[in-house]
Design a protein around this motif. Structure first.
Motif, short mmCIF file in Angstrom:
data_model
loop_
_atom_site.label_atom_id
_atom_site.label_comp_id
_atom_site.label_asym_id
_atom_site.label_seq_id
_atom_site.Cartn_x
_atom_site.Cartn_y
_atom_site.Cartn_z
N ASP A 142 5.81 9.83 2.00
CA ASP A 142 6.18 10.06 0.60
C ASP A 142 5.97 8.81 -0.24
OD1 ASP A 142 6.79 12.65 0.71
OD2 ASP A 142 8.96 12.43 0.88
N LEU A 143 5.99 7.66 0.41
CA LEU A 143 5.84 6.40 -0.33
C LEU A 143 4.40 6.25 -0.78
CD1 LEU A 143 7.83 4.03 2.09
CD2 LEU A 143 8.61 4.94 -0.12
N PRO A 144 4.19 5.59 -1.93
CA PRO A 144 2.81 5.32 -2.34
C PRO A 144 2.13 4.43 -1.30
CG PRO A 144 4.41 4.63 -4.03
CD PRO A 144 5.20 5.05 -2.84
N GLN A 145 0.92 4.80 -0.90
CA GLN A 145 0.22 4.04 0.13
C GLN A 145 -0.42 2.80 -0.49
OE1 GLN A 145 0.43 5.14 3.43
NE2 GLN A 145 1.89 6.50 2.39
N PRO A 146 -0.26 1.65 0.13
CA PRO A 146 -0.88 0.44 -0.41
C PRO A 146 -2.40 0.58 -0.43
CG PRO A 146 0.02 0.05 1.80
CD PRO A 146 0.47 1.43 1.38
#
Ligand code: ZN
Length: 314
Positions: free
Chosen positions: A62-66
Motif C-alpha cells: 500500500d505504501l508508495p514504492q520508491p
C-alpha cells in the motif's frame, strides 16, 4: 518486457526455464507477475494480489514504492531473508491451494511432510497470513494434540523439531504432547529421542529428562502397589479380588524390554480402559470391585494428563 532475464532463468533451481513464454514455470516465474522476490540466491516473479493475504505485504504494498527501488525484469524486487524452501511451500499454497490441501491432507492418505509444515508456519507467522497459519497450527495439533491420550505414533517423528518450532512460532499448545512424545521414545533405538540432544536447547533437554523421570516414577508407584492411591485412602476392594487385580495391573504395566517405547503409560491405561473384561484376570472380579477398578483407572489417566505440563516444567 515480459520474459524472465536469461541470467535469472539459468539460476532457476539450476535449471533452464522453459522457452515457451506462456508456460508457467513450476518455480513461480510468471511472465505477467508484478513483483520479484529475491530469496537466498534465487528469485520468483509473482503477483502482488496473491501476496495481499499477508497483512505485512498488504501494508507494504500500500505504501508508495520508491522510484529508485531495485528493478528486475520490469518489476520491483524485494529481498526476503527467509529460506527458499519455506517460500516454495507458501507459493504452492497461494497458487495451488486446492491441490495442496487435497494432496497433503492427512485424511486422504497423504500426510503432510514436516518440513513443509514448518516452512508454512514460519512464513505465515512472520508475514501474518492468518489462514495459512491456522492450517499449519491445526496440522501440528493433529500430531501433538491437546488431549494427550489422542497422541499416536504420528507424533513420534520430529517431536524435538516441533518443540523448537513451537518456541520459534509461538504455538505453546503443542508442547505438552511434543515433550510427552519425546519422553516415551527409547533413545538407543535411533528414534527421534536419540537425536533430540543435538536439536533441543539445554533447558528443553533438561525438561525432557526430568519429565521422563517423573513419568517413570509414576509408573513405578503403580507397579509396586497397583491398587493404592497416592492422594486418598485405598479403594475398598474385597480381599478375594485384590490378588487378581494386582496381578492384572502388574502384567499390563510392567515395562517390556522388546517394546519400541520406553513408557507410554497413557496409551497403556487407555488400552486397559477399552479392554472391558476380555482379560481372564478381570472376569473373576466381582461387580463392586470392577467398578472401583475402572474408577481407579480413569482417575490415574486424569491425574497423569494433568501432571504432564508440571512434570516437563511447562
Ligand atoms: Zn471383589
Amino acid at each position: 518486457m515480459a520474459s524472465p532475464p536469461s541470467k535469472r532463468r539459468r539460476e532457476w533451481h539450476g535449471q533452464v526455464a522453459p522457452e515457451d513464454e506462456d508456460a508457467i514455470t513450476p518455480s513461480f516465474w510468471f511472465k505477467d507477475g508484478d513483483i520479484v522476490l529475491a530469496i537466498e540466491d534465487k528469485s520468483c516473479k509473482v503477483h502482488r494480489e496473491k501476496l495481499t493475504c499477508s497483512l505485512i505485504f498488504s501494508d507494504m504494498l500500500d505504501l508508495p514504492q520508491p522510484t529508485d527501488a531495485d528493478n528486475v525484469d520490469g518489476c520491483p524486487s524485494v529481498t526476503l531473508y527467509d529460506l527458499w524452501r519455506d517460500w516454495m511451500v507458501v507459493l504452492e499454497w497461494l497458487y495451488n491451494r486446492e491441490y495442496v490441501t487435497i494432496q497433503l491432507s492427512p485424511f486422504l492418505g497423504k500426510p503432510v511432510i514436516f518440513d513443509s509444515l514448518s516452512g508454512a508456519l514460519r512464513i505465515s507467522t512472520k508475514y501474518e497470513i492468518p489462514k495459512l497459519r491456522d492450517w499449519a497450527v491445526s496440522e501440528l495439533l493433529s500430531r501433538w494434540p491437546k488431549e494427550l491420550e489422542e497422541l499416536s505414533t504420528r507424533g513420534l517423528p520430529h517431536a524435538a523439531e516441533a518443540i523448537n518450532l513451537a518456541r520459534e512460532c509461538d504455538v505453546p499448545e503443542i508442547l505438552p504432547a511434543a515433550f510427552y512424545a519425546l519422553a516415551i521414545q527409547k533413545w538407543h533405538c535411533y528414534a527421534e529421542g536419540g537425536r533430540s540432544h543435538v536439536i533441543l536447547g539445554s533447558v528443553d533437554l533438561r525438561r525432557v529428562i526430568s519429565g521422563r523421570e517423573g513419568l517413570q516414577d509414576y509408573l513405578l508407584q503403580i507397579v509396586i502397589d497397583p491398587l493404592a492411591r497416592s492422594d486418598n485412602p485405598p479403594p475398598p476392594f474385597c480381599a478375594a479380588c485384590v490378588p487378581h487385580l494386582e496381578r492384572y495391573w502388574r502384567e499390563r504395566l510392567t515395562p517390556n524390554a522388546t517394546s519400541p517405547y520406553a513408557c507410554w503409560l497413557l496409551r497403556d491405561l487407555l488400552a486397559m480402559a477399552k479392554e472391558d473384561g476380555h482379560n481372564p484376570l478381570l472376569q473373576t472380579i466381582c461387580a463392586p470391585c470392577s467398578f472401583l477398578h475402572y474408577s481407579l483407572l480413569y482417575d490415574r489417566m486424569r491425574t497423569l494428563k494433568q501432571s504432564v505440563s508440571r512434570l516437563f516444567q511447562l
